[in-house]
Design a protein around this motif. Sequence first.
Motif, short mmCIF file in Angstrom:
data_model
loop_
_atom_site.label_atom_id
_atom_site.label_comp_id
_atom_site.label_asym_id
_atom_site.label_seq_id
_atom_site.Cartn_x
_atom_site.Cartn_y
_atom_site.Cartn_z
N VAL A 189 8.80 13.79 23.07
CA VAL A 189 8.18 14.03 24.37
C VAL A 189 6.66 14.15 24.22
O VAL A 189 6.14 14.34 23.13
CB VAL A 189 8.73 15.31 25.05
CG1 VAL A 189 10.22 15.18 25.36
CG2 VAL A 189 8.46 16.54 24.19
N PRO A 210 8.74 10.31 27.54
CA PRO A 210 9.01 11.37 28.52
C PRO A 210 7.91 12.42 28.48
O PRO A 210 7.59 12.95 27.41
CB PRO A 210 10.36 11.93 28.07
CG PRO A 210 11.03 10.79 27.38
CD PRO A 210 9.91 10.04 26.68
N LEU A 225 5.96 15.92 29.98
CA LEU A 225 6.16 17.23 30.59
C LEU A 225 4.80 17.83 30.90
O LEU A 225 3.92 17.85 30.03
CB LEU A 225 6.94 18.14 29.64
CG LEU A 225 8.18 17.53 28.98
CD1 LEU A 225 8.83 18.53 28.03
CD2 LEU A 225 9.18 17.05 30.03
N LYS A 242 8.91 14.02 33.66
CA LYS A 242 10.27 14.53 33.83
C LYS A 242 10.31 15.95 34.39
O LYS A 242 11.28 16.32 35.04
CB LYS A 242 11.00 14.51 32.48
CG LYS A 242 10.95 13.17 31.76
CD LYS A 242 11.51 12.03 32.60
CE LYS A 242 11.52 10.71 31.83
NZ LYS A 242 12.00 9.59 32.66
N ALA A 243 9.28 16.75 34.12
CA ALA A 243 9.31 18.15 34.55
C ALA A 243 7.90 18.71 34.65
O ALA A 243 6.99 18.27 33.94
CB ALA A 243 10.14 18.99 33.57
N GLN A 298 15.64 21.17 40.80
CA GLN A 298 15.45 19.74 40.63
C GLN A 298 15.22 19.12 41.99
O GLN A 298 16.01 19.30 42.92
CB GLN A 298 16.64 19.09 39.94
CG GLN A 298 16.41 17.63 39.58
CD GLN A 298 17.52 17.07 38.70
OE1 GLN A 298 18.62 17.62 38.64
NE2 GLN A 298 17.23 15.98 38.00
N HIS A 339 12.07 17.90 37.68
CA HIS A 339 12.41 19.32 37.47
C HIS A 339 11.16 20.19 37.64
O HIS A 339 10.09 19.86 37.12
CB HIS A 339 12.99 19.54 36.08
CG HIS A 339 14.32 18.91 35.86
ND1 HIS A 339 15.49 19.51 36.24
CD2 HIS A 339 14.66 17.72 35.31
CE1 HIS A 339 16.51 18.73 35.92
NE2 HIS A 339 16.04 17.64 35.36
N GLY A 392 16.55 14.97 27.70
CA GLY A 392 16.60 16.22 28.45
C GLY A 392 16.11 17.39 27.64
O GLY A 392 15.37 17.23 26.66
N TRP A 403 16.69 14.59 31.99
CA TRP A 403 15.50 13.98 32.57
C TRP A 403 15.89 12.91 33.58
O TRP A 403 16.90 12.21 33.39
CB TRP A 403 14.63 13.33 31.51
CG TRP A 403 14.13 14.19 30.40
CD1 TRP A 403 13.94 13.81 29.11
CD2 TRP A 403 13.69 15.57 30.45
NE1 TRP A 403 13.43 14.83 28.35
CE2 TRP A 403 13.25 15.94 29.17
CE3 TRP A 403 13.63 16.53 31.47
CZ2 TRP A 403 12.76 17.20 28.85
CZ3 TRP A 403 13.14 17.78 31.16
CH2 TRP A 403 12.71 18.11 29.89
N ARG A 404 15.09 12.73 34.60
CA ARG A 404 15.31 11.66 35.55
C ARG A 404 15.06 10.31 34.88
O ARG A 404 14.23 10.19 33.98
CB ARG A 404 14.40 11.83 36.79
CG ARG A 404 12.91 11.74 36.51
CD ARG A 404 12.12 11.89 37.79
NE ARG A 404 10.66 11.79 37.55
CZ ARG A 404 9.77 11.70 38.52
NH1 ARG A 404 10.16 11.71 39.80
NH2 ARG A 404 8.50 11.59 38.24
#
Length: 289
Positions: free
Chosen positions: A146, A183, A185, A216-217, A230, A236, A264, A287-288
């Motif tokens: 990530v 991904p 964050l 993702k978040a 979410q 998220h 995720g 994760w989306r």
Amino acid sequence: MPHLSLPPSSRRAFLQTAFGGVVFAMAPGGSEPWALLSDIHIPEDPATENRGFHLHDNMKRVLEGVAQSPVRGMVISGDLARTSGKPGDYRALRQFLEPTLSRMPVAMALGNHDDRANFLEVFAEHPGASAMVKGKHVLVIEAGPVRLIVLDSQIFVNRVPGLLGKAQRTWLDEYLRTSSNTPTLLFVHHNLEDNDGALLDSDRFLAVVRPHRKVKAVFYGHTHRYAMEQQADGLHLINVPATAYTFDAAEPVGWLEAAFTGQGAELTLRAVGGNREKDGKTVAVRWRA
């Protein structure tokens, strides 16, 4: 742009969620465990208490837990200092963190109780790469599977609201458009609710973030709560619990042990005070796409 790259570690493939007991399989591969803290409010005076909590003692207990865990890095989502970001507060924090800094990267966001100039005088070096956003403290860290981006929502010292500002939002949009699909964050101090004490440009921030599916978040603090949701588009929003004290007896004091993968995360609450009912409970998020 240079980044700090951290090697992956192995984790178990099955994740257990604390909500409903649902178990699902994660794809095998490396994971990256990090400690997530927020609202540590470290004062220079070690005797300081607030709302029945001893602030230095809480931080000591949290760092002892971190030292005994498998985490390989730490993010603190703002409100590093007690109330107004005094130099002595950051010197006390530096003393707390010295053993941790010698073992792992520690990234810190700034909150409404921080003073940027005083912070940067005590903490001159930071993990990852510093983004070129004038007047803001922004970091990009490559952490195995990530990418972590630490944003700066501090605008006034010891006043409640926060603001990213146009320059930082423009930088973020450009960075997300041109960076790889790792991904990603995001970490920021202020919450994204529609009130005058939250992130004042939260709608404009989310308008930047939502189209970039690699994000993702968003992890944040400020409210001294532990919560997650979410959004309809799969993003998220995760409220990291406070380390220093709570506003509500129903909330825990502590930190999150977060195992990040490309698919995720496994988020485990490590409560050291307050409501410890969910201490040790794990929430698994995907994760989306």
